[in-house]
Design a protein around this motif. Structure first.
Motif, mmCIF file in Angstrom:
data_model
loop_
_atom_site.group_PDB
_atom_site.id
_atom_site.type_symbol
_atom_site.label_atom_id
_atom_site.label_comp_id
_atom_site.label_asym_id
_atom_site.label_seq_id
_atom_site.Cartn_x
_atom_site.Cartn_y
_atom_site.Cartn_z
ATOM 1 N N ARG A 1 18.424 -12.838 -14.208
ATOM 2 C CA ARG A 1 17.468 -13.489 -13.693
ATOM 3 C C ARG A 1 16.637 -12.594 -12.490
ATOM 4 O O ARG A 1 15.475 -12.819 -12.569
ATOM 5 C CB ARG A 1 17.987 -14.887 -13.073
ATOM 6 C CG ARG A 1 18.302 -15.941 -13.947
ATOM 7 C CD ARG A 1 18.980 -17.094 -13.272
ATOM 8 N NE ARG A 1 20.084 -16.792 -12.648
ATOM 9 C CZ ARG A 1 20.666 -17.189 -11.444
ATOM 10 N NH1 ARG A 1 19.882 -18.185 -10.752
ATOM 11 N NH2 ARG A 1 22.081 -16.884 -11.352
ATOM 12 N N ALA A 2 17.428 -11.874 -11.787
ATOM 13 C CA ALA A 2 16.643 -11.139 -10.812
ATOM 14 C C ALA A 2 15.807 -10.135 -11.479
ATOM 15 O O ALA A 2 14.879 -9.838 -11.149
ATOM 16 C CB ALA A 2 17.716 -10.213 -9.926
ATOM 17 N N LEU A 3 16.108 -9.575 -12.844
ATOM 18 C CA LEU A 3 15.612 -8.699 -13.342
ATOM 19 C C LEU A 3 14.227 -9.269 -14.097
ATOM 20 O O LEU A 3 13.048 -8.795 -13.917
ATOM 21 C CB LEU A 3 16.233 -8.192 -14.675
ATOM 22 C CG LEU A 3 15.597 -7.097 -15.718
ATOM 23 C CD1 LEU A 3 15.124 -5.740 -14.768
ATOM 24 C CD2 LEU A 3 16.753 -6.710 -16.668
ATOM 25 N N LEU A 4 14.231 -10.488 -14.630
ATOM 26 C CA LEU A 4 13.240 -10.995 -15.303
ATOM 27 C C LEU A 4 12.178 -11.555 -13.915
ATOM 28 O O LEU A 4 11.102 -10.979 -14.358
ATOM 29 C CB LEU A 4 13.386 -12.452 -15.644
ATOM 30 C CG LEU A 4 12.362 -13.253 -16.161
ATOM 31 C CD1 LEU A 4 11.788 -12.714 -17.640
ATOM 32 C CD2 LEU A 4 12.901 -14.757 -16.808
ATOM 33 N N LEU A 5 12.667 -11.622 -12.825
ATOM 34 C CA LEU A 5 11.525 -11.776 -11.610
ATOM 35 C C LEU A 5 11.063 -10.613 -11.269
ATOM 36 O O LEU A 5 9.876 -10.709 -11.116
ATOM 37 C CB LEU A 5 12.426 -12.473 -10.639
ATOM 38 C CG LEU A 5 11.559 -12.912 -9.530
ATOM 39 C CD1 LEU A 5 10.777 -14.225 -9.847
ATOM 40 C CD2 LEU A 5 12.805 -13.286 -8.339
ATOM 41 N N THR A 6 11.892 -9.593 -11.141
ATOM 42 C CA THR A 6 11.454 -8.544 -10.949
ATOM 43 C C THR A 6 10.264 -7.664 -11.827
ATOM 44 O O THR A 6 9.024 -7.346 -11.522
ATOM 45 C CB THR A 6 12.375 -7.209 -11.171
ATOM 46 O OG1 THR A 6 13.352 -7.711 -10.428
ATOM 47 C CG2 THR A 6 11.690 -5.914 -10.310
ATOM 48 N N ILE A 7 10.448 -8.021 -13.187
ATOM 49 C CA ILE A 7 9.394 -7.684 -14.381
ATOM 50 C C ILE A 7 8.007 -8.513 -14.155
ATOM 51 O O ILE A 7 7.038 -7.734 -14.234
ATOM 52 C CB ILE A 7 9.988 -7.931 -15.412
ATOM 53 C CG1 ILE A 7 11.171 -6.917 -15.621
ATOM 54 C CG2 ILE A 7 8.772 -7.665 -16.778
ATOM 55 C CD1 ILE A 7 11.799 -6.796 -17.019
ATOM 56 N N VAL A 8 8.418 -9.680 -13.812
ATOM 57 C CA VAL A 8 7.208 -10.792 -14.002
ATOM 58 C C VAL A 8 6.269 -10.314 -12.483
ATOM 59 O O VAL A 8 5.046 -9.966 -12.613
ATOM 60 C CB VAL A 8 7.670 -12.144 -13.702
ATOM 61 C CG1 VAL A 8 6.517 -12.835 -13.490
ATOM 62 C CG2 VAL A 8 8.154 -12.526 -15.137
ATOM 63 N N MET A 9 6.837 -10.138 -11.523
ATOM 64 C CA MET A 9 6.131 -9.680 -10.518
ATOM 65 C C MET A 9 5.622 -8.488 -10.418
ATOM 66 O O MET A 9 4.335 -8.244 -10.168
ATOM 67 C CB MET A 9 7.236 -9.594 -9.185
ATOM 68 C CG MET A 9 8.000 -10.799 -8.872
ATOM 69 S SD MET A 9 7.123 -11.932 -7.715
ATOM 70 C CE MET A 9 7.716 -11.600 -6.084
ATOM 71 N N THR A 10 6.270 -7.424 -11.149
ATOM 72 C CA THR A 10 5.631 -5.866 -11.259
ATOM 73 C C THR A 10 4.518 -6.180 -12.065
ATOM 74 O O THR A 10 3.262 -5.640 -11.791
ATOM 75 C CB THR A 10 6.732 -4.916 -11.477
ATOM 76 O OG1 THR A 10 7.720 -5.225 -10.646
ATOM 77 C CG2 THR A 10 6.014 -3.621 -11.738
ATOM 78 N N VAL A 11 4.606 -6.776 -13.226
ATOM 79 C CA VAL A 11 3.433 -6.816 -14.255
ATOM 80 C C VAL A 11 2.394 -7.513 -13.514
ATOM 81 O O VAL A 11 1.111 -7.132 -13.671
ATOM 82 C CB VAL A 11 3.977 -7.310 -15.755
ATOM 83 C CG1 VAL A 11 2.719 -7.843 -16.526
ATOM 84 C CG2 VAL A 11 4.921 -6.660 -16.102
ATOM 85 N N GLY A 12 2.625 -8.699 -13.008
ATOM 86 C CA GLY A 12 1.692 -9.756 -12.434
ATOM 87 C C GLY A 12 0.951 -9.183 -11.354
ATOM 88 O O GLY A 12 -0.355 -9.146 -11.391
ATOM 89 N N PHE A 13 1.456 -8.569 -10.390
ATOM 90 C CA PHE A 13 0.823 -7.973 -9.430
ATOM 91 C C PHE A 13 0.062 -6.780 -9.628
ATOM 92 O O PHE A 13 -0.884 -6.464 -8.904
ATOM 93 C CB PHE A 13 1.622 -7.947 -8.225
ATOM 94 C CG PHE A 13 1.910 -9.000 -7.423
ATOM 95 C CD1 PHE A 13 0.748 -10.097 -6.825
ATOM 96 C CD2 PHE A 13 3.226 -10.030 -7.450
ATOM 97 C CE1 PHE A 13 1.018 -11.328 -6.335
ATOM 98 C CE2 PHE A 13 3.456 -10.976 -7.000
ATOM 99 C CZ PHE A 13 2.262 -11.827 -6.434
ATOM 100 N N THR A 14 0.678 -5.802 -10.548
ATOM 101 C CA THR A 14 -0.207 -4.848 -11.097
ATOM 102 C C THR A 14 -1.536 -5.416 -11.708
ATOM 103 O O THR A 14 -2.509 -4.764 -11.660
ATOM 104 C CB THR A 14 0.543 -4.066 -12.333
ATOM 105 O OG1 THR A 14 1.878 -3.653 -11.742
ATOM 106 C CG2 THR A 14 -0.109 -2.664 -12.817
ATOM 107 N N ALA A 15 -1.470 -6.481 -12.647
ATOM 108 C CA ALA A 15 -2.593 -6.860 -12.677
ATOM 109 C C ALA A 15 -3.592 -7.398 -11.831
ATOM 110 O O ALA A 15 -4.778 -7.513 -11.952
ATOM 111 C CB ALA A 15 -2.373 -8.088 -14.095
ATOM 112 N N VAL A 16 -3.284 -7.913 -10.966
ATOM 113 C CA VAL A 16 -4.000 -8.484 -9.672
ATOM 114 C C VAL A 16 -4.565 -7.156 -9.059
ATOM 115 O O VAL A 16 -5.721 -7.119 -8.521
ATOM 116 C CB VAL A 16 -3.040 -9.310 -8.710
ATOM 117 C CG1 VAL A 16 -3.996 -9.550 -7.550
ATOM 118 C CG2 VAL A 16 -2.756 -10.655 -9.382
#
Ligand code: HEC
Ligand code: CU
Length: 324
Positions: free
Chosen positions: A32-47
């Motif tokens: 779960r921590a890994l999924l959160l990390t990936i979503v945060m990284t991809v999401g905030f790279t997009a932002v």
């Protein structure tokens, strides 16, 4: 040259594997921590890309665009509303995903282990099903596939129990007991580390966790609960007892060695490491530890033993290694 970027990234990511990594996790919490990390990284790279793009347009774009970006609405829209919505949604999702895993919280009959952070090592106490307390140190053994419940405490200052392969960090706070549950999905050995600065030797406060098949775990715990085999190195035992080691260290079944201040040494020779995860565990390492521990792990709470000669050190090393 064009290929250097992805290649570099690959190298960086490759360095994230290994026994102390959430990316190569072996338990439900780390997934779960890994999924959160990936979503945060991809999401905030997009932002970040969006912000850069809009900034470029506002500076270098055609006249019409630049005028449009000059309007106040943009500040309210992208400056306030957008971050509130995006970060708010992420926050809620983060709580949901990192919140108690229901299957874990409901699991009956977990394996109970108390882990107490001490400056700068870990006191580990197994609570057996029939009510015994089996004390060990600096290493945890857990059965594969069964819920493990850790009661995390501190004996002095705030420490943080961090075992990335299985779960996130949990603080160890004086006067409190925090609970951490996890399941080890497969057999293997992973590493953890104190993740809250706790003074002098904090960086040298690590530990190993070995997940093993349940039957092997039960056998091991039964052995751990008893005394070590009778020593083949009585000279070493004599040095141990006459040097006052037993005032701080317990060795089960040995009269005069029942100290509680330092790690329990009953089976220290069978552990993975010495000095809280910082040295190998063999005869030579025992000798080095007793002779040089203040150089190896500066400021640790064991007093220096410069008075011992080479012969006494060798005898001690053999004796300690034999505590299996
Ligand atoms: C005043 C208390 C005290 C005395 C006396 C003492 N120790 Fe220690 N010892 C400690 C503490 C505290 C630690 C944990 C150090 C750390 O890792 O931060 C320790 C760690 C160790 C370790 C490593 C244990 C592990 O789990 O990795 C060994 C081995 C050891 N001591 C052996 C000895 C021997 C042999 C003597 C006697 C010559 C001795 N100690 C005397 C307090 C003591
Ligand atoms: Cu620490």
């Amino acid at each position: 040259m064009k290929r250097a970027g992805p290649l570099l990234l690959l190298l960086l990511v490759a360095a994230c594997a290994g026994p102390q990594s959430a990316l190569s996790g072996a338990g439900s919490g780390s997934g779960r921590a890994l999924l959160l990390t990936i979503v945060m990284t991809v999401g905030f790279t997009a932002v970040f890309a969006l912000v850069l793009g809009l900034t470029a347009l506002a500076i270098f774009g055609p006249q019409g665009w630049r005028e449009r970006f000059g309007r106040e609405g943009w500040v309210y829209g992208l400056g306030i509303a957008f971050p509130v919505v995006v970060i708010g949604a992420l926050l809620l999702w983060g709580f949901a995903i990192l919140g108690a895993d229901e299957a874990l919280a409901d699991a009956e009959d977990p394996v109970r282990i108390e882990v107490t952070g001490e400056r700068w090592w870990w006191r580990v106490t197994y609570l057996t099903d029939d009510g015994r307390r089996v004390e060990s140190a600096n290493e945890l053994r857990v059965p594969v596939g069964r819920t493990v419940e850790l009661a995390l405490k501190s004996a002095d200052v705030i420490h943080s129990f961090w075992l990335p392969a299985y779960a996130g960090k949990t603080d160890m706070i004086p006067g409190r007991t925090n609970t951490l549950r996890f399941v080890a999905d497969e057999a293997g050995r992973v590493r953890g580390q104190c993740a809250e600065y706790c003074g002098g030797a904090h960086a040298f406060m690590a530990f190993w966790v070995e997940a093993m098949p349940e039957a092997a775990f039960e056998d091991w715990l039964e052995h751990e609960a008893g005394p070590p085999p009778e020593t083949s190195f009585p000279d070493g035992e004599t040095v141990f007892l006459s040097s006052g080691c037993g005032g701080c260290h317990a060795v089960r079944g040995t009269p005069g060695a029942s100290g509680e201040i330092g790690p329990n040494l009953s089976h220290v020779g069978s552990r993975t490491s010495l000095g809280a995860g910082i040295m190998p565990n063999d005869r030579e390492a025992f000798v080095r530890w007793v002779a040089d521990h203040q150089e190896i792990k500066p400021e640790n709470n064991m007093p220096p033993y410069d008075i011992l000669n080479d012969e006494e050190l060798a005898a001690l090393g053999a004796y300690l290694e034999g505590l299996q």
